[in-house]
Write an enzyme that holds these catalytic residues in place. Structure first.
Site, PDB file in Angstrom:
ATOM      1  N   HIS A  72      -5.228  -4.077  -2.435  1.00  0.00           N
ATOM      2  CA  HIS A  72      -5.029  -3.082  -3.501  1.00  0.00           C
ATOM      3  C   HIS A  72      -4.902  -3.719  -4.882  1.00  0.00           C
ATOM      4  O   HIS A  72      -4.734  -3.012  -5.874  1.00  0.00           O
ATOM      5  CB  HIS A  72      -3.780  -2.240  -3.220  1.00  0.00           C
ATOM      6  CG  HIS A  72      -3.914  -1.366  -2.015  1.00  0.00           C
ATOM      7  ND1 HIS A  72      -4.411  -0.086  -2.072  1.00  0.00           N
ATOM      8  CD2 HIS A  72      -3.647  -1.622  -0.706  1.00  0.00           C
ATOM      9  CE1 HIS A  72      -4.424   0.430  -0.844  1.00  0.00           C
ATOM     10  NE2 HIS A  72      -3.964  -0.476  -0.002  1.00  0.00           N
ATOM     11  N   LYS A 117     -12.113  -0.833  -1.562  1.00  0.00           N
ATOM     12  CA  LYS A 117     -11.263  -0.129  -2.531  1.00  0.00           C
ATOM     13  C   LYS A 117     -11.890  -0.250  -3.932  1.00  0.00           C
ATOM     14  O   LYS A 117     -12.875   0.427  -4.181  1.00  0.00           O
ATOM     15  CB  LYS A 117      -9.837  -0.650  -2.427  1.00  0.00           C
ATOM     16  CG  LYS A 117      -9.295  -0.482  -0.981  1.00  0.00           C
ATOM     17  CD  LYS A 117      -7.854  -0.800  -0.835  1.00  0.00           C
ATOM     18  CE  LYS A 117      -7.405  -0.910   0.620  1.00  0.00           C
ATOM     19  NZ  LYS A 117      -7.522   0.331   1.396  1.00  0.00           N
ATOM     20  N   SER A 121       0.796  -1.232   0.000  1.00  0.00           N
ATOM     21  CA  SER A 121       0.000   0.000   0.000  1.00  0.00           C
ATOM     22  C   SER A 121       0.828   1.282   0.000  1.00  0.00           C
ATOM     23  O   SER A 121       0.305   2.337  -0.346  1.00  0.00           O
ATOM     24  CB  SER A 121      -0.960   0.007   1.187  1.00  0.00           C
ATOM     25  OG  SER A 121      -0.254  -0.136   2.396  1.00  0.00           O
TER      26      SER A 121
HETATM   27  N1  PMP Z   1      -5.014  -4.372   3.855  1.00  0.00           N
HETATM   28  C1  PMP Z   1      -4.370  -3.395   3.201  1.00  0.00           C
HETATM   29  C2  PMP Z   1      -3.143  -3.732   2.418  1.00  0.00           C
HETATM   30  C3  PMP Z   1      -4.874  -2.084   3.227  1.00  0.00           C
HETATM   31  O1  PMP Z   1      -4.235  -1.104   2.576  1.00  0.00           O
HETATM   32  C4  PMP Z   1      -6.059  -1.814   3.963  1.00  0.00           C
HETATM   33  C5  PMP Z   1      -6.716  -0.435   3.985  1.00  0.00           C
HETATM   34  N2  PMP Z   1      -5.988   0.634   4.165  1.00  0.00           N
HETATM   35  C6  PMP Z   1      -6.669  -2.856   4.660  1.00  0.00           C
HETATM   36  C7  PMP Z   1      -6.128  -4.122   4.570  1.00  0.00           C
HETATM   37  C8  PMP Z   1      -7.875  -2.618   5.507  1.00  0.00           C
HETATM   38  O2  PMP Z   1      -9.023  -2.504   4.716  1.00  0.00           O
HETATM   39  P1  PMP Z   1     -10.272  -1.668   5.206  1.00  0.00           P
HETATM   40  O3  PMP Z   1      -9.950  -0.224   5.036  1.00  0.00           O
HETATM   41  O4  PMP Z   1     -11.370  -2.121   4.319  1.00  0.00           O
HETATM   42  O5  PMP Z   1     -10.521  -2.007   6.645  1.00  0.00           O
END
Ligand code: PMP
Length: 366
Positions: free
Chosen positions: A180, A211, A152
């Site tokens: 992602h 996402k 991310s």
């Molecule tokens: N895994 C990754 C790699 C993320 O970037 C994120 C969100 N920032 C999440 C899990 C968590 O997802 P959510 O925002 O739907 O709770």
């Protein structure tokens, strides 16, 4: 997007580069219609946790749909992607076990591993992973290698095929969070798993509906045995109210990944346009191969100032710094969407060029 700047009397229009709504599906008329239909059919809430009457037909349909999307049969839903990771790992790994984690995984993975043994390895470093697997080989009951598909902060990808081979050679399980990657990466939007045709090599797939699928909620896909175990042992699932009927919008969004691939084509056109424009201006975008594009700055003060100047120019980005990344690795992070126009992206490039003239952050000045 319309944004109220702190202290400003009037809202200002900005080009938004901070949303993970990669395909623009949160605004898609068919997705909105499905959300409205779900609400009209079932109401606004599910009213209970799954074990006591909160598991409805639409939850079952979404579990099947997301599992089949990855050529599998079984899945479990969680309220967020964060909980999908943290709750699953907390439930499956205990003090006799070990989590072997790429150091760049999401915070939710770290939280899920608080009550088990942990070994971090350098990001995407296969030799370090092998050493960790070797050292853990005879000392633990369950060994689990946990990685992201797309990372991310850097937007780079895991070498999934090699990691899967190593993991299984040492008798460990492989968990991949492709939050992602889904909808974005792979010829058909099945993420990094599709790129490596690794549908049957990943023991546990986790991800989010928040996402590219334009909604909220998390999922875990695994063998029927693991999913059944989680359904009855994972407290955050068992004792927490299930998702609202608005998740019918997610069912539609998953279908649209196949029915309207033009959104993914447009997204990649935008990614390549912005990335090559930034590279031509001399910026360091690292090793990104996804819709996450970092512009590496290094210095925290300059990164914050760059974010401020960009915002002033109508470009909304995220300055990212420690502890999200190493102290020396501060950057401006952007998320590209299919709904950006070439005019939007030209405005971004123009603003970066101006900011560079003031702050000297590109390679031209190094
Ligand atoms: N895994 C990754 C790699 C993320 O970037 C994120 C969100 N920032 C999440 C899990 C968590 O997802 P959510 O925002 O739907 O709770």
């Amino acid at each position: 997007m319309n944004l109220m700047l702190p202290g400003d009397a009037h809202p200002t229009w900005c080009v938004c580069l901070v949303s993970n709504d990669y395909l623009g599906f949160s605004q898609h008329p068919k997705v909105k219609a499905a959300v409205i239909k779900g609400t009209e059919m079932f109401g606004t809430g599910s009213g209970a946790s799954p074990a006591i009457g909160g598991h409805f037909v639409y939850h079952h349909q979404l579990e099947k749909k997301i599992a089949e999307f990855y050529k599998r049969t079984d899945a479990i839903l969680y309220t967020t992607g964060y909980t999908a990771n943290s709750a699953t790992l907390q439930c499956l790994l205990h003090k006799e076990d070990i989590a072997i984690i790429d150091m760049a995984v999401h915070a939710s993975v770290y939280e899920g591993c608080l009550t088990t043994n942990r070994k971090k390895f350098m990001h995407n470093d296969l030799a370090a992973l092998e050493l960790a697997l070797k050292n853990a080989q005879h000392s633990y009951r369950t060994k689990m290698v946990i990685i992201d598909g797309v990372y991310s902060q850097d937007g780079d990808l895991a070498p999934l095929d090699q990691i899967a081979e190593l993991t299984h050679r040492y008798g460990a399980y492989l968990v991949v969070d492709d939050a992602h990657g889904i909808g974005v990466v792979g010829d058909n939007g099945r993420g990094v798993i599709e790129m490596h045709d690794a549908f049957d090599q990943v023991d546990i797939i986790t991800g989010t509906f928040s996402k590219a699928l334009g909604n909220i909620g998390g999922y875990v896909i695994a063998s029927p045995e693991i999913i059944n175990y989680l359904k009855f042992q994972s407290k955050q699932h068992l004792f927490s109210t299930t998702a609202t009927p608005a998740i019918l919008g997610i069912l539609k969004a998953i279908e649209l990944v196949d029915e309207e691939p033009e959104w993914r084509v447009k997204l990649w056109k935008n990614i390549n346009y912005l990335k090559s424009g930034l590279i031509n201006l001399g910026f360091n975008v690292g090793t990104t191969a996804s819709a996450v594009i970092p512009v590496k700055v290094g210095d925290i003060g300059k990164t914050l100032e760059a974010g401020r100047l960009l915002l002033k120019a109508g470009i909304y980005t995220n300055p990212i710094m420690f502890p999200a990344v190493a102290v020396k690795d501060a950057r401006i992070r952007m998320n590209v969407m299919a709904t950006h126009t070439t005019a939007h992206l030209d405005k971004v490039l123009e603003a970066f060029s101006d900011v560079d003239g003031q702050l000297h952050i590109s390679n031209k000045y190094r």
